[in-house]
Design an enzyme around this catalytic site. Sequence first.
Site, mmCIF file in Angstrom:
data_model
loop_
_atom_site.group_PDB
_atom_site.id
_atom_site.type_symbol
_atom_site.label_atom_id
_atom_site.label_comp_id
_atom_site.label_asym_id
_atom_site.label_seq_id
_atom_site.Cartn_x
_atom_site.Cartn_y
_atom_site.Cartn_z
ATOM 1 N NE ARG A 242 -4.250 -1.212 -0.140
ATOM 2 C CZ ARG A 242 -4.343 -2.195 -1.049
ATOM 3 N NH1 ARG A 242 -3.325 -2.459 -1.863
ATOM 4 N NH2 ARG A 242 -5.450 -2.898 -1.156
ATOM 5 C CD GLU A 271 -2.797 3.471 -5.525
ATOM 6 O OE1 GLU A 271 -1.674 3.132 -5.135
ATOM 7 O OE2 GLU A 271 -3.575 2.714 -6.112
ATOM 8 C CG HIS A 289 -2.765 -0.503 -7.274
ATOM 9 N ND1 HIS A 289 -3.295 0.165 -6.181
ATOM 10 C CD2 HIS A 289 -2.725 -1.814 -6.907
ATOM 11 C CE1 HIS A 289 -3.552 -0.698 -5.214
ATOM 12 N NE2 HIS A 289 -3.224 -1.909 -5.631
HETATM 13 C C1 DGY Z 1 -5.619 -5.651 -3.471
HETATM 14 O O1 DGY Z 1 -6.337 -6.584 -3.826
HETATM 15 O O2 DGY Z 1 -5.596 -5.258 -2.321
HETATM 16 C C2 DGY Z 1 -4.745 -5.016 -4.503
HETATM 17 O O3 DGY Z 1 -4.159 -3.876 -4.100
HETATM 18 C C3 DGY Z 1 -5.477 -4.853 -5.809
HETATM 19 O O4 DGY Z 1 -5.494 -6.108 -6.360
#
Ligand code: DGY
Length: 323
Positions: A242, A271, A289
Amino acid sequence: MAKPKVIVTRRWHPEVEQVLQERYDAQFNEDDHPMTAAELQDALRSADAVLPTVSDKVSAEVLGIDGIRARILGSNGVGFNHIDLDAAKAAGLTVTNTPEVLTDCTADLALALMLAVARRVGEGERHLRAGEWSGWRPTHMMGTSVSGKTLGLIGMGRIARAVARRAHRGFDMKIIYHDPFPPRAEDLEGLDALQAGSPEEVYAAADFVSLHCPGGKETYHLVGADAFRAMQPGAFLINTARGDVVDEAALVAALEAGEIAGAGLDVFEKEPAVTPALLEMENVVLLPHLGSATHETRKAMGMRVVENIDAFFGGETPRDKLV
Ligand code: DGY
């Protein structure tokens, strides 16, 4: 009996949308725009299930409204720091996520970032496309070897372990990790992984530091100025977890000061906005991402949401119930 009404906040894999269409009174976000807080609130008031993604902020404010009809948030993604779980529970909502199905895909991308940043893949491609390549020469665009180096993992959950397996078995890397909730010994079999007592121990030892902890209050800016100072000057930071785990301003300062050698980032603090200085740096690889972005995985994630809401509306406890 009328089918439950389901609102899907973004476009999903077409085969999953098809299944949702067949089983539910499903409403899709035809133009795939990011929903506003007011739109999410309308969805909560008008549907039995709302199916958000990790980019929808389902905050306490969004959930703090009267007249919520929804009983379940079937989130499409493994991370859940975009949903205020306490507020969701207080509003009587069940919340589910999609673990496991994106583990390999995300681990693959972490390896891709490691290789890309260490071997200057993005920079090399830009150089060639710009017509600047004058031919092979012994000193041209030398990067850093990955094989045999030390990989430091912050967090040792499923995705971290999948990264460790690839790195150890495929690239003969040594593994060191820190996790306040360490995995069972059998989950680490064959990795020869060293458990560090603190993140600082990992930073000091690693040639590559890869982040695999959840986002949210507890890990906010976990990797900041002190962490960068603790890393080796030749180290690379990889983030597929993250964005807000990393203090992006401190990262820029560390890169400018040469405290670390580079970074491979798939997630960002604010983001889709990216700290402008990062866009100018050649020793940084930036992706939008994409950790789980394969056809196979996005279909599997969507189908996992379907499985969760099918269970819920069938009167069972969904497999991935968070609250
Ligand atoms: C998640 O699933 O948490 C990712 O960041 C996106 O696939």
